[in-house]
Design a protein around this motif. Structure first.
Motif, PDB file in Angstrom:
ATOM      1  N   ARG A 130     -11.249  66.522  31.839  1.00  0.00           N
ATOM      2  CA  ARG A 130     -11.362  65.249  31.022  1.00  0.00           C
ATOM      3  C   ARG A 130     -10.333  64.810  30.021  1.00  0.00           C
ATOM      4  N   GLU A 131      -9.892  63.670  30.026  1.00  0.00           N
ATOM      5  CA  GLU A 131      -9.337  63.273  29.027  1.00  0.00           C
ATOM      6  C   GLU A 131     -10.007  63.099  27.563  1.00  0.00           C
ATOM      7  N   SER A 189     -12.783  60.142  26.730  1.00  0.00           N
ATOM      8  CA  SER A 189     -13.026  59.466  28.015  1.00  0.00           C
ATOM      9  C   SER A 189     -14.618  59.680  28.370  1.00  0.00           C
ATOM     10  N   ARG A 237     -11.036  60.144  33.414  1.00  0.00           N
ATOM     11  CA  ARG A 237      -9.964  59.660  32.727  1.00  0.00           C
ATOM     12  C   ARG A 237     -10.359  58.049  32.040  1.00  0.00           C
ATOM     13  N   ASP A 242      -5.076  65.623  24.243  1.00  0.00           N
ATOM     14  CA  ASP A 242      -4.690  65.749  25.710  1.00  0.00           C
ATOM     15  C   ASP A 242      -3.263  66.716  25.951  1.00  0.00           C
ATOM     16  N   GLY A 273      -4.275  66.716  35.285  1.00  0.00           N
ATOM     17  CA  GLY A 273      -4.449  65.479  35.696  1.00  0.00           C
ATOM     18  C   GLY A 273      -3.998  65.012  37.092  1.00  0.00           C
ATOM     19  N   CYS A 288     -11.831  61.499  40.940  1.00  0.00           N
ATOM     20  CA  CYS A 288     -11.318  60.999  39.484  1.00  0.00           C
ATOM     21  C   CYS A 288     -12.305  59.853  39.348  1.00  0.00           C
ATOM     22  N   ASP A 333     -12.884  56.547  36.439  1.00  0.00           N
ATOM     23  CA  ASP A 333     -12.329  56.075  35.312  1.00  0.00           C
ATOM     24  C   ASP A 333     -13.555  55.641  34.716  1.00  0.00           C
TER      25      ASP A 333
END
Length: 200
Positions: free
Chosen positions: A9-10, A13, A126, A155, A171, A179, A181
């Motif tokens: 994970r970012e 996020s 993300r 990051d 990523g 993925c 968002d």
């Protein structure tokens, strides 16, 4: 049917929160930073030092300290650097855990370590910078300039750690099954999606 979720994970996020909520909803174990405590015990070094070093790439000052006597007890040191020993011990621990129970694992390159397991759902979470900035300010209680700094720093640390230990690009969606968002979908939707996939 998936039995394991391995999530990268970012920063900010919401990946950690998503992982916790999925584990709670399904009644399965969550492994994130608690893995570091067990690794520290196994290597006989302070847990806080493991946490600092664990997501640090070679070449940094903290990584280089691991080559010195500060890097753990004699039994923890071999010809490998302590950073390498930490990763290998984490890998061993993760492999042991997934043989015993269904679980959610956040970070630790688990998606790479378990890449050949068909029962492992490899997830990347993300969000765009504006969403992550807002969330970092709200959840981490950071000032705007601090949030921007932590986004970039965190990051970079995660990507350096992942790239160093996997030889892959952090990523890169080719390395994941899905993925999400979180900024677009919302945390509730992400939890529902992953929980649903685990039940199939």
């Amino acid at each position: 049917m998936y039995k394991i979720i391995a999530m990268e994970r970012e920063f900010a996020s919401g990946g950690n929160e998503i992982g916790k909520r999925v584990a709670k909803k399904l009644g399965i174990a969550l492994y994130d930073r608690n893995l570091l405590i067990e690794v520290a015990k196994r290597l006989d070094i302070p847990a806080i030092y493991v946490e600092q070093l664990e997501e640090t790439a070679p070449g940094s000052s903290i990584f280089n300290l691991s080559q010195t006597a500060f890097g753990g007890s004699q039994k923890a040191r071999t010809n490998l650097s302590l950073a390498e020993r930490i990763f290998l011990e984490e890998k061993k621990l993760i492999e042991e855990i997934v043989e015993k129970e269904d679980c959610v694992i956040v970070g630790r390159c688990a998606s790479y370590i378990l890449r050949d397991r068909p029962d492992c759902l490899k997830v990347f979470v993300r969000a765009d910078k504006d969403y992550r900035m807002k969330r970092a300010i709200e959840t981490e209680k950071l000032a705007k300039d601090e949030a921007d700094y932590f986004l970039r720093k965190s990051d970079k640390r995660r990507s350096d750690f992942y790239n160093t230990h996997t030889g892959l690009k952090w990523g890169d969606m080719e390395n994941f099954d899905i993925c999400l968002d979180s900024g677009t979908l919302g945390l509730d939707c992400c939890v529902d999606v992953l929980s649903g996939m685990m039940k199939k």
